[in-house]
Design an enzyme around this catalytic site. Sequence first.
Site, PDB file in Angstrom:
ATOM      1  CE  LYS A 278      -5.908  -8.907  -2.384  1.00 60.60           C
ATOM      2  NZ  LYS A 278      -6.172  -8.794  -1.017  1.00 60.60           N
TER       3      LYS A 278
ATOM      4  CE  LYS B 111     -13.745  -6.286   1.184  1.00 65.43           C
ATOM      5  NZ  LYS B 111     -14.076  -6.370   2.594  1.00 65.43           N
TER       6      LYS B 111
ATOM      7  CE  LYS C 162      -4.362  -1.838   1.397  1.00 65.12           C
ATOM      8  NZ  LYS C 162      -5.444  -1.982   2.338  1.00 65.12           N
TER       9      LYS C 162
HETATM   10  P1  TYM Z   1     -11.000  -8.625   3.966  1.00 63.09           P
HETATM   11  O1  TYM Z   1     -12.155  -7.839   4.475  1.00 63.09           O
HETATM   12  O2  TYM Z   1     -10.073  -7.948   3.027  1.00 63.09           O
HETATM   13  O3  TYM Z   1     -11.489  -9.935   3.253  1.00 63.09           O
HETATM   14  C1  TYM Z   1     -12.402 -10.806   3.852  1.00 63.09           C
HETATM   15  C2  TYM Z   1     -12.056 -12.241   3.509  1.00 63.09           C
HETATM   16  O4  TYM Z   1     -12.085 -12.444   2.092  1.00 63.09           O
HETATM   17  C3  TYM Z   1     -10.873 -13.070   1.681  1.00 63.09           C
HETATM   18  N1  TYM Z   1     -10.564 -12.603   0.320  1.00 63.09           N
HETATM   19  C4  TYM Z   1     -10.405 -13.391  -0.740  1.00 63.09           C
HETATM   20  N2  TYM Z   1     -10.481 -14.735  -0.874  1.00 63.09           N
HETATM   21  C5  TYM Z   1     -10.292 -15.236  -2.110  1.00 63.09           C
HETATM   22  N3  TYM Z   1     -10.030 -14.475  -3.193  1.00 63.09           N
HETATM   23  C6  TYM Z   1      -9.943 -13.130  -3.104  1.00 63.09           C
HETATM   24  N4  TYM Z   1      -9.707 -12.395  -4.184  1.00 63.09           N
HETATM   25  C7  TYM Z   1     -10.132 -12.533  -1.827  1.00 63.09           C
HETATM   26  N5  TYM Z   1     -10.134 -11.258  -1.388  1.00 63.09           N
HETATM   27  C8  TYM Z   1     -10.393 -11.308  -0.069  1.00 63.09           C
HETATM   28  C9  TYM Z   1      -9.844 -12.612   2.677  1.00 63.09           C
HETATM   29  O5  TYM Z   1      -8.727 -13.475   2.694  1.00 63.09           O
HETATM   30  C10 TYM Z   1     -10.646 -12.643   3.960  1.00 63.09           C
HETATM   31  O6  TYM Z   1     -10.685 -13.959   4.487  1.00 63.09           O
HETATM   32  N6  TYM Z   1      -7.580  -8.609   7.576  1.00 63.09           N
HETATM   33  C11 TYM Z   1      -8.869  -9.189   7.193  1.00 63.09           C
HETATM   34  C12 TYM Z   1      -9.969  -8.932   8.208  1.00 63.09           C
HETATM   35  C13 TYM Z   1      -9.643  -9.385   9.586  1.00 63.09           C
HETATM   36  C14 TYM Z   1      -9.536 -10.748  10.025  1.00 63.09           C
HETATM   37  C15 TYM Z   1      -9.223 -10.676  11.416  1.00 63.09           C
HETATM   38  C16 TYM Z   1      -9.675 -11.971   9.392  1.00 63.09           C
HETATM   39  C17 TYM Z   1      -9.392  -8.580  10.654  1.00 63.09           C
HETATM   40  N7  TYM Z   1      -9.155  -9.363  11.750  1.00 63.09           N
HETATM   41  C18 TYM Z   1      -9.037 -11.822  12.183  1.00 63.09           C
HETATM   42  C19 TYM Z   1      -9.485 -13.126  10.171  1.00 63.09           C
HETATM   43  C20 TYM Z   1      -9.187 -13.052  11.535  1.00 63.09           C
HETATM   44  C21 TYM Z   1      -9.285  -8.549   5.884  1.00 63.09           C
HETATM   45  O7  TYM Z   1      -8.893  -7.470   5.557  1.00 63.09           O
HETATM   46  O8  TYM Z   1     -10.195  -9.250   5.195  1.00 63.09           O
END
Ligand code: TYM
Length: 343
Positions: A205, A208, A124
């Site tokens: 990938k 969002k 980022k």
């Molecule tokens: P976030 O909000 O970016 O994404 C949510 C979940 O979606 C998965 N993901 C994907 N899986 C497959 N292909 C993709 N293109 C793709 N894009 C996103 C992410 O791997 C995630 O599982 N840091 C985390 C949020 C978080 C979290 C936690 C997760 C905060 N605390 C504790 C687990 C445990 C995040 O930004 O996810």
Amino acid sequence: MTRMSAPETPQAAPRILSGMQPTSDSLHIGNYLGALVNWVKLQDDHDAFYFVADLHALTVPTDPEVLRERTRKTVAQFIAGGVDPQRSSLFCQSHVPEHAELGWVMNCLTGDGEARRMTQFKDKTAKGQSANVGLLTYPMLMAADILLYDTAFVPVGEDQRQHLEITRDLAGRFNTRFGEALVVPEPYIVKGSAKIMDLQDPTSKMSKTGSSPKGLIDLMQDPAKIAKNIRSAVTDTEAEIRYDVANKAGVSNLLIIHSTLSGQSIDELESSFVGRGYGDLKKEVADVVVAAIEPFQVRMAELLDDPAELDRILASGAERARGVAQSTMVRVRERVGLLPAAR
Ligand code: TYM
């Protein structure tokens, strides 16, 4: 899982926990197939905690009213996607203040260089995005999210693997320094669907924040628009429908999306598409996606119609989450040497 210490109460089923950031009005199909589908499967035989990571979302400046709305929309999407609030605890991260408290303890266990080497921060900042200190310490708050709940497994997509590694390191470091008190969690990452790619740039990938509108399949999008995006997905100049991520990233991505939603194996799909063209593949993928999304959108409309019920679900989930988080923090405070407040 490595169980480092007995939790306060015996658990009937292994604990799982995961979260998503409320950084968009709609989850995309990567969030759904990479994470949510597994949350739904795992809730049957696990003690599941799923939360909206609203504190993490503050690392990206957002209008406060929009953030509140997206928080409700995100939890509604968990439910519309099949998470059952009767079986799983659904909550909002900021409703359990222990997340921020343990996050601070984790910050104090992390080296400055170690935090700066994390890929998400490096990527980022390299893209010229202005970074705040919250973005730098994002992984430590995420470690706290997980470690507060004696979590055995964390179902996430591939992009979260490094965050899981640092969480495991920090748990181990805490236990070595202060005596065993935290459970070291295991990632739960399903091959294939853990990395759904951008339709326009199938070597990146789907994201969002990083994908163009045409590269995304949003769960809340108009089905006609979804079909259009799939029809214009970038493939390659061959004609063969074959799963080969290195050489045919676009086609492989479409096959994974199809297979995860339809339940047909990649082998079965390859056989059924012998002699057929990319147009056929795209049409079929669009049909499979739209068929899955239509009932999801109907359910979303019902859920968003009753925000008070969503708030009740979040309140009861937070109550249960606080019970677990508070008992972990009693243990943590005692281990690190914080003086208990006199009552
Ligand atoms: P976030 O909000 O970016 O994404 C949510 C979940 O979606 C998965 N993901 C994907 N899986 C497959 N292909 C993709 N293109 C793709 N894009 C996103 C992410 O791997 C995630 O599982 N840091 C985390 C949020 C978080 C979290 C936690 C997760 C905060 N605390 C504790 C687990 C445990 C995040 O930004 O996810």
